[in-house]
Design an enzyme around this catalytic site. Structure first.
Site, PDB file in Angstrom:
ATOM      1  N   VAL A 172     -45.759  37.933  87.617  1.00  0.00           N
ATOM      2  CA  VAL A 172     -45.594  37.197  88.856  1.00  0.00           C
ATOM      3  C   VAL A 172     -44.620  36.199  88.853  1.00  0.00           C
ATOM      4  O   VAL A 172     -44.875  35.119  88.077  1.00  0.00           O
ATOM      5  CB  VAL A 172     -47.021  36.815  89.510  1.00  0.00           C
ATOM      6  CG1 VAL A 172     -46.723  35.922  90.640  1.00  0.00           C
ATOM      7  CG2 VAL A 172     -48.132  37.970  89.594  1.00  0.00           C
ATOM      8  N   GLU A 173     -43.644  36.283  89.496  1.00  0.00           N
ATOM      9  CA  GLU A 173     -42.468  35.393  89.353  1.00  0.00           C
ATOM     10  C   GLU A 173     -42.936  33.847  89.484  1.00  0.00           C
ATOM     11  O   GLU A 173     -42.636  33.180  88.645  1.00  0.00           O
ATOM     12  CB  GLU A 173     -41.425  35.770  90.587  1.00  0.00           C
ATOM     13  CG  GLU A 173     -39.973  34.982  90.300  1.00  0.00           C
ATOM     14  CD  GLU A 173     -39.105  35.623  89.382  1.00  0.00           C
ATOM     15  OE1 GLU A 173     -38.278  35.086  88.877  1.00  0.00           O
ATOM     16  OE2 GLU A 173     -39.360  36.749  89.052  1.00  0.00           O
ATOM     17  N   GLU A 174     -43.494  33.452  90.398  1.00  0.00           N
ATOM     18  CA  GLU A 174     -43.924  32.029  90.522  1.00  0.00           C
ATOM     19  C   GLU A 174     -44.752  31.477  89.508  1.00  0.00           C
ATOM     20  O   GLU A 174     -44.888  30.185  89.300  1.00  0.00           O
ATOM     21  CB  GLU A 174     -44.578  31.718  91.962  1.00  0.00           C
ATOM     22  CG  GLU A 174     -45.851  32.326  92.159  1.00  0.00           C
ATOM     23  CD  GLU A 174     -45.681  33.801  92.882  1.00  0.00           C
ATOM     24  OE1 GLU A 174     -46.698  33.758  93.976  1.00  0.00           O
ATOM     25  OE2 GLU A 174     -44.708  34.370  92.896  1.00  0.00           O
ATOM     26  N   HIS A 175     -45.433  32.155  88.669  1.00  0.00           N
ATOM     27  CA  HIS A 175     -46.305  31.738  87.413  1.00  0.00           C
ATOM     28  C   HIS A 175     -45.444  31.588  86.372  1.00  0.00           C
ATOM     29  O   HIS A 175     -45.645  30.806  85.502  1.00  0.00           O
ATOM     30  CB  HIS A 175     -47.428  32.893  87.132  1.00  0.00           C
ATOM     31  CG  HIS A 175     -48.304  32.884  88.142  1.00  0.00           C
ATOM     32  ND1 HIS A 175     -49.354  34.287  88.445  1.00  0.00           N
ATOM     33  CD2 HIS A 175     -48.839  32.330  89.146  1.00  0.00           C
ATOM     34  CE1 HIS A 175     -49.895  34.160  89.011  1.00  0.00           C
ATOM     35  NE2 HIS A 175     -49.826  33.082  89.853  1.00  0.00           N
TER      36      HIS A 175
END
Ligand SMILES: *[C@@H]1O[C@H](CO)[C@@H](O)[C@H](O)[C@H]1NC(C)=O
Ligand SMILES: *[C@@H]1O[C@H](CO)[C@@H](O)[C@H](O)[C@H]1NC(C)=O
Ligand SMILES: *[C@@H]1O[C@H](CO)[C@@H](O)[C@H](O)[C@H]1NC(C)=O
Ligand SMILES: *[C@@H]1O[C@H](CO)[C@@H](O)[C@H](O)[C@H]1NC(C)=O
Ligand SMILES: *[C@@H]1O[C@H](CO)[C@@H](O)[C@H](O)[C@H]1NC(C)=O
Length: 263
Positions: free
Chosen positions: A124-127
């Protein structure tokens, strides 16, 4: 036999004997703020693998958390700087892996779904910024639980032969170490098994340190005979930076391993 037959026989043996480059050095990095940064470690060209330690919290619904001790504070998001350093290491051909667990960690996988959701978290990109990695490699479990290795899911297995008297070198006596090594290489289903060692005497309070000369003369020539011999893993960059242990053993660890196929 005629010389022609002898030549033929010789060629046949050659065809069945395959040399493959083997013997890598892996090092743990991340648990000591005084061990230098990743770039510095990679630029020594001593290591083939850097195991960033540790992802010390995951599973059971917990938000995965990285612990890099004195380096940076992952929850604050400042670890993004390691993204570029990881890339530099990768450009030098060094694999940077994330080490899951650690003795002080709270890691628990309660089900297969739980394991899947931990794995999904990394995609997950934002993680990723939170976890520091901008150029992620898939997180790689390097710790051993029960018979995990028997699943055959592991390409490389790094086994700790120190702080564990029944399995370690002691005052020049290699017998416990070698019998434990033989047990691992005969039972574990893995492409490569590496000998995990302390990079200095202080790195293993409960023993197992092998002076480099003894490792080179008494241990490596015995264990390199196994087709599963994968090299050496060291604890850790902090000690190795001071001792230079990795650099001094590297030419001997790297020796080509010989795979003889008998058909
Ligand atoms: C990494 O460490 C080296 C050597 O101490 C230093 O020259 C370099 O600036 C550091 N790199 C980063 C990105 O901090
Ligand atoms: C460890 O994680 C579990 C959740 O999986 C939680 O219930 C427990 O309180 C945690 N223990 C500590 C010491 O943080
Ligand atoms: C080496 O250690 C093994 C196992 O502890 C022991 O049986 C053996 O006698 C030792 N060998 C020497 C030469 O001390
Ligand atoms: C074992 O390690 C070597 C590098 O030394 C690598 O080329 C090879 O693919 C590995 N084998 C397996 C089965 O992962
Ligand atoms: C293992 O090491 C010894 C000496 O250190 C060397 O002579 C031998 O060729 C090596 N064996 C293999 C299979 O590479």
């Amino acid at each position: 036999m005629t010389s022609n037959t002898a030549l033929h026989f010789f060629l046949l043996v050659l065809a069945l004997t395959h040399f493959s480059h083997a013997g890598t050095i892996a090092i743990y990095w991340g648990q000591n703020g005084f061990e230098g940064n990743l770039t510095e470690a990679c630029e020594t060209r001593t290591y083939d693998y850097i195991n960033m330690a540790f992802l010390n919290q995951f599973g059971g619904g917990q938000t995965p958390e990285l612990n890099l001790a004195g380096h940076y504070d992952p929850p604050s998001g400042t670890c993004v700087i390691f993204g570029d350093q990881i890339k530099e290491c990768q450009e030098l051909g060094i694999k940077v892996l994330l080490s899951l667990g650690g003795s002080a960690g709270n890691c628990t996988l309660v089900s297969q779904d739980d394991a899947r959701s931990v794995a999904d978290y990394f995609w997950v990109e934002e993680h990723l910024p939170r976890l520091f990695i901008r150029s992620p490699q898939f997180p790689y479990p390097d710790y051993y639980i029960g018979n995990a290795v028997a699943t055959g899911l592991f390409d490389n297995v790094w086994v700790q032969f120190y702080n564990n008297p029944p399995c370690q070198y002691s005052s020049g006596n290699v017998s416990n170490l070698i019998s434990s090594w033989n047990e691992w290489t005969s039972k574990a289903i893995a492409g490569n098994i590496s000998l995990g060692l302390p990079a200095a005497e202080e790195a293993a309070p409960s023993g197992g340190y092998i002076p480099a000369d003894n490792l080179i003369s008494d241990v490596l020539p015995v264990i390199n005979d196994s087709s599963k011999y994968g090299g050496v893993m060291l604890r850790n960059r902090y000690y190795d930076r001071l001792s230079g242990y990795g650099a001094s053993i590297k030419p001997y660890v790297l020796r080509e391993k010989k795979l003889v196929y008998s058909s």
